[in-house]
Scaffold this active site. Structure first.
Site, mmCIF file in Angstrom:
data_model
loop_
_atom_site.group_PDB
_atom_site.id
_atom_site.type_symbol
_atom_site.label_atom_id
_atom_site.label_comp_id
_atom_site.label_asym_id
_atom_site.label_seq_id
_atom_site.Cartn_x
_atom_site.Cartn_y
_atom_site.Cartn_z
ATOM 1 C CG HIS A 1 -2.791 12.951 3.123
ATOM 2 N ND1 HIS A 1 -3.397 11.797 2.660
ATOM 3 C CD2 HIS A 1 -1.719 13.149 2.319
ATOM 4 C CE1 HIS A 1 -2.724 11.332 1.621
ATOM 5 N NE2 HIS A 1 -1.706 12.130 1.385
ATOM 6 C CG ASP B 1 -6.548 10.717 3.498
ATOM 7 O OD1 ASP B 1 -6.645 11.944 3.678
ATOM 8 O OD2 ASP B 1 -5.487 10.167 3.147
ATOM 9 C CB SER C 1 -1.382 11.896 -1.901
ATOM 10 O OG SER C 1 -0.606 10.952 -1.222
#
Length: 461
Positions: A118, A148, A222
């Site tokens: 992402h 992911d 992230s």
């Protein structure tokens, strides 16, 4: 005057007694001893980590190794500005660059970087900034939306500092960990915490398995590193659950064993190779499961067996309770899927089940994914078996095994999809790709085969 001097001496004497009592009774209890022994950075996944109390833990070596191996990833996408004149008069809307921000971890000296899918999704251009402020344009080697995880590559002149993958299966609840990333565009920020839980599932729609920690993770973290006190990479920081969008006490990371396997697959095959056991588990939160007492089972209750799967071939049956896979005890479905996510088709696992009060252990050869749920329509389909090819008189197409309730009246179950519009469907990968292109607002033609080879076409709009 004498009275004043006497009062002064009494006060001085009382103060001395008070101070002496405090020194003797209280102060010795707040002395802390900090170990000066440094933990070496070892290239091994089996090194015991420091699980001592916070006063004895030394994070400096792990932090020094990690901050230089964690990078800032900048994702430039092109967005459209929706003007009033464009809406009414059809003018082409202006495009403007938008920059997203995340983190990444260098995993090789020649510039391979792992991050979250992402973080790089829909990018027009990717820029990677090292801890020394050097900037590079990055190439996407591959990405997997299910886990992911994405793999990037930068071309460098000199070898880079990097992290090795540790063994996430060997991490223990209560173990100290560090989270390193770029929250709020703050370069190389280090936070500390412990492993709060393992094999944590945070969505009912997926079977992902995460490491939960209480190390502070915020937007921008992230794709960053979760490391143990030896400086080994045990997770890729991925998600938080929060009503505010910021850290509220817990965060989640993709385990390193899963990330390592995804990276290896992307390098070797260009896409992820999933080894499937071939069972469906009971939803322990359903009223039926609670009524039958399945929510109290210590293990994974096998609610169904996929035809032709490894579990089917090995003789696993509906009603079995999976208790262990290899040396990993299984108490819930996310623990099972988390362990198997690091496996490929062809791998052999030992599955221990409880059947009618007896313990049975059997070898299961994992196979490639046989079924997939198609985008947009939600149909579940599988590749054709040899028996299916005889029944439907075709060697191409995918068989519909399950349909959402809204399509029950169409008679789709057990039919074979051979075309979507004018595009042939050979296997589940073709089907997934073609259904992902379907517009919710257009018309789609689906060509089906029945069991006697009869052909029909259905229009959905």
């Amino acid at each position: 005057m004498k009275r004043t001097a006497s009062l002064f001496l009494v006060a001085l004497f009382a103060g001395a007694i008070t101070l002496g009592t405090y020194k003797l009774v209280f102060e010795k209890n707040i002395i802390a001893y900090t170990s000066q022994e440094q933990t070496p950075f070892l290239k091994t996944s089996n090194t015991p980590t420091n699980t001592a109390n916070f006063g004895d833990a030394d994070f400096t070596i792990a932090a020094e190794k990690t901050v230089n191996a964690v990078v800032h990833v900048k994702n430039m996408t092109v967005g459209k500005s929706n003007s009033i004149s464009g809406f009414f008069y059809g003018f082409e809307s202006n495009q403007r660059p938008q920059i997203g921000s995340g983190s990444g971890v260098i995993i090789s000296a020649d510039g391979y970087i792992v991050t979250n899918n992402h973080v790089i999704d829909k990018s027009e251009k990717l820029e990677v900034v090292l801890n020394n402020n050097k900037s590079y344009e990055a190439e996407i080697i591959g990405a997997d939306s299910n886990s992911d995880i994405a793999l990037l590559k930068i071309e460098v002149e000199e070898p880079l500092p990097y992290l090795i993958f540790g063994d996430s299966d060997g991490t223990r609840i209560g173990e100290w960990v560090l989270a390193v990333g770029n929250p709020f565009n703050l370069t190389s920020t280090v936070t500390a915490g412990i492993v709060s839980a393992k094999a944590r599932s945070i969505s009912s729609r997926t079977n992902q398995s995460f490491i939960q920690t209480d190390a502070a993770v915020n937007p921008g973290n992230s794709g960053g590193a979760l490391v143990n006190t030896n400086g080994e990479l045990i997770g890729i920081n991925t998600a938080i659950t929060s009503q505010t969008g910021s850290y509220v006490g817990y965060s989640f990371a993709v385990p390193s064993n899963i990330a390592n396997k995804v990276v290896s697959d992307l390098l070797e095959f260009g896409r992820v190779q999933k080894g499937i056991l071939g069972i469906s588990a009971a939803n322990v939160n359903s009223p039926f499961a609670q009524q039958e007492g399945l929510d109290e089972i210590d293990g994974v209750y096998v609610a169904g067996i996929e035809e032709g799967s490894g579990a089917d071939d090995a003789g696993i049956e509906e009603g079995d309770i999976i208790k262990q896979v290899d040396n990993v005890k299984v108490r819930k479905f996310s623990e099972l899927t988390g362990y198997l996510s690091a496996k490929r088709p062809g791998d052999i696992v030992n599955v221990a089940v409880e059947r009618n009060g007896k313990s049975i252990t059997t070898e299961v050869i994992l196979k490639k994914q046989l079924t997939v749920q198609l985008p947009i329509m939600g149909l579940t389909v599988k590749d054709l078996s040899e028996n299916d090819e005889k029944i439907y008189d075709t060697n191409k197409g995918v068989k519909i095994t399950s349909v959402p309730e809204r399509y029950n009246d169409y008679g789709l179950r057990d039919k074979v999809i051979v075309k979507v519009d004018d595009n042939d469907i050979d296997n589940i990968e073709d089907a997934k790709n073609q259904f992902s292109k379907i517009s919710r607002y257009g018309r789609t033609s689906i060509t089906l085969l029945g069991k006697n080879g009869e052909r029909e076409r259905i229009i959905f709009q």
